[in-house]
Motif scaffolding. Structure first.
Motif, short mmCIF file in Angstrom:
data_model
loop_
_atom_site.label_atom_id
_atom_site.label_comp_id
_atom_site.label_asym_id
_atom_site.label_seq_id
_atom_site.Cartn_x
_atom_site.Cartn_y
_atom_site.Cartn_z
N ASP A 184 43.33 24.71 -49.58
CA ASP A 184 42.37 24.57 -50.67
C ASP A 184 42.05 23.11 -50.99
N TYR A 190 29.50 21.17 -51.65
CA TYR A 190 29.01 22.56 -51.64
C TYR A 190 27.49 22.58 -51.82
N ALA A 197 32.34 29.92 -54.60
CA ALA A 197 33.68 29.40 -54.88
C ALA A 197 34.07 29.68 -56.33
N PRO A 245 36.03 23.26 -57.93
CA PRO A 245 35.93 23.04 -56.49
C PRO A 245 35.45 21.62 -56.18
N TYR A 291 38.99 26.63 -48.55
CA TYR A 291 39.01 27.57 -49.68
C TYR A 291 38.81 26.84 -50.99
N ALA A 292 38.34 27.55 -51.99
CA ALA A 292 38.24 27.02 -53.35
C ALA A 292 39.65 26.72 -53.86
N GLN A 322 36.74 33.84 -47.71
CA GLN A 322 36.19 32.50 -47.51
C GLN A 322 36.27 32.04 -46.05
N ILE A 371 31.78 28.06 -46.33
CA ILE A 371 32.80 27.23 -47.00
C ILE A 371 33.97 27.00 -46.03
#
Ligand SMILES: [Zn+2]
Ligand SMILES: [Zn+2]
Length: 472
Positions: A185, A332, A340, A354, A391-392, A405, A410
């Protein structure tokens, strides 16, 4: 004519670093599509036929020499390009996890309920590593560098330990440095380790009997198992603080009115240090023997996985950290941010906004919370593993959120950060013999005279028919 000259000169005038990043970019769509294809056909450890073939065939098409089905595992392979020293290895994984089938949506929704899914993002791991290998190979070729770039297709990280059999088969013997990454993450390089891990099935054998009419004739295998686990619970207070011990009773008998003739405990223990863990394991074995002795049953111990803790490498961590800063994170799109944030809403407590543009490279140490057979490689060759933000923030591995994800842009953005970092680092190592020497010096220093040990015997057959998860 003049334009042509400029075009021909371009790769030579650009630095190897800039050039290799251009090559990563040029191949990104292709490897992004491969990661998605692997995500769409999740396969469990040792059964990754399609996933392994996709990566293997792509590397072959890019000029790599393939050694197929190595170390007795149909889905294990190496893909090498170049010749002689130095040899830089990049590890790839591609196995999925059971029961984590998930669509690429921010709510829990299986593609096929109960089917496997990529909850650890190994579709991205294997594809990102292969993308870096191809870019580095092209750069080596363009510059006429000596040396070898080698991709390791390593099966069954989630509980089969494919890398351990590849070590035993001598496949890491000539490698100077190994690089790898893991979906996570955040974009992070540091000196964190992982937990050493040992597991076994304890099989108790007793004597069946009618539980009401003739209990005196029976000897309960379940009693043996329960007494073992009671002793393990007593032991829990008297082991080092960082120890983890977890188990299930995978077989507790067939019916309450039959004294169980067979019972099975599936147990795993972990500690930050593999030698300390070995000492704890000896005591767990005594718990099992005690259970059998008191209940007049018999216990057999069937070794399952055994992973070493990861040995950090100070020199490689500094080099890779520098390169991750150069590689940079990503931003993003509005759509990705929304996705996210939706994912974060599904957590009990969201962890920060995020921010995949951040790069966290430092010299912090820690023992980590998971285990991996990358640890075993790290005791044999100077090795560095880092994470990239697929990942978030707050997303835990082995969850539907991670699986969702791993199939989206992402996940692929994070994979690109990883491939850029890997490619820059490999280029540095291939260009600079001092960097490889520094990695080897750091390796010896961290080993401090200790050497790798494993309960997986050399020459033992990989459990390639194994289908059950022992998720790390
Ligand atoms: Zn995992
Ligand atoms: Zn993993």
């Amino acid at each position: 004519m003049r334009l042509l000259t400029i075009l021909v000169l371009l790769p030579v005038t650009a630095t190897a670093e800039d050039a290799v990043l251009g090559r990563v970019a040029a191949h990104f769509d292709r490897f992004g599509a491969i990661s998605r294809q692997i995500w769409e056909t999740p396969e469990l450890g040792f059964h990754e036929q399609k996933s392994s073939a996709l990566l293997r065939d792509e590397l072959r098409a890019n000029g790599f020499t393939i050694a197929d089905a190595v170390a007795g595992m149909p889905t294990a392979f190496t893909a090498s390009w170049g010749s002689g020293k130095p040899v830089v290895g990049i590890l790839g994984e591609f196995d999925a996890l059971p029961a984590l089938s998930q669509k690429d949506v921010p709510v829990q929704e299986a593609v096929v309920a109960g089917a496997p899914g990529h909850g650890c993002g190994h579709n991205l791991l294997g594809s990102g590593a292969a993308l870096a290998a191809v870019a580095v190979k092209e750069e080596m070729q363009a510059r006429g560098w000596k040396g070898t770039i080698r991709y390791y297709g390593t099966p069954a990280e989630e509980g089969g330990g494919g890398k351990i059999y590849m070590i035993h088969a001598g496949l890491f013997r000539d490698v100077d440095v190994v690089l790898t990454w893991h979906p996570g993450d955040s974009n992070r390089v540091n000196l964190h380790s992982s937990l050493a891990n040992n597991g076994a099935k304890f099989k108790f054998y007793g004597i069946a009997s009618h539980a009401a009419a003739a209990p005196d004739k029976g000897r309960s295998a379940l009693d043996g198992a329960l007494l073992m686990l009671h002793a393990v619970e007593m032991l829990r207070e008297h082991v080092p603080q960082e120890t983890r011990m977890h188990y299930i009773i995978s077989n507790g008998g067939s019916a309450p009115n039959v004294v169980p003739a067979f019972s099975e405990v599936n147990m795993v223990a972990r500690h930050p240090d593999m030698t300390t863990l070995d000492g704890i394991w000896q005591r767990i074995l005594k718990c099992a023997q005690a259970g059998a002795l008191a209940t007049e049953t018999r216990v057999e111990v069937e070794q399952s996985t055994n992973y070493a803790n990861t040995l950090p490498n100070d020199a490689l961590s500094a080099l890779v950290g520098r390169n991750m800063r150069k590689a940079g994170g990503y931003q993003y799109t509005a759509e990705e941010r929304k996705f996210a944030e939706e994912i974060q809403k599904s957590f009990a407590s969201a962890k920060g906004l995020p921010e995949p543009d951040k790069v966290l490279a430092d010299a912090s140490e820690g023992s980590g919370s998971a285990s991996s057979d990358v640890g075993d490689v790290s005791w044999n060759v100077p090795t560095l593993s880092f994470t990239a933000a697929t990942y978030a923030p707050g997303t835990a591995a082995h969850t539907w959120q991670a699986a969702a994800q791993a199939g989206t842009s992402i996940g692929r953005n994070g994979m690109l950060v990883a491939a850029r970092t890997l490619a820059l680092s490999a280029v540095d190592l291939l260009q600079d013999p001092n960097a490889i020497d520094a990695a080897k010096t750091a390796f010896e220093k961290r080993k401090a005279g200790r050497s790798w040990t494993t309960h997986i015997a050399a020459g033992s057959a990989p459990p390639v028919n194994y289908r059950e998860s022992n998720s790390r």
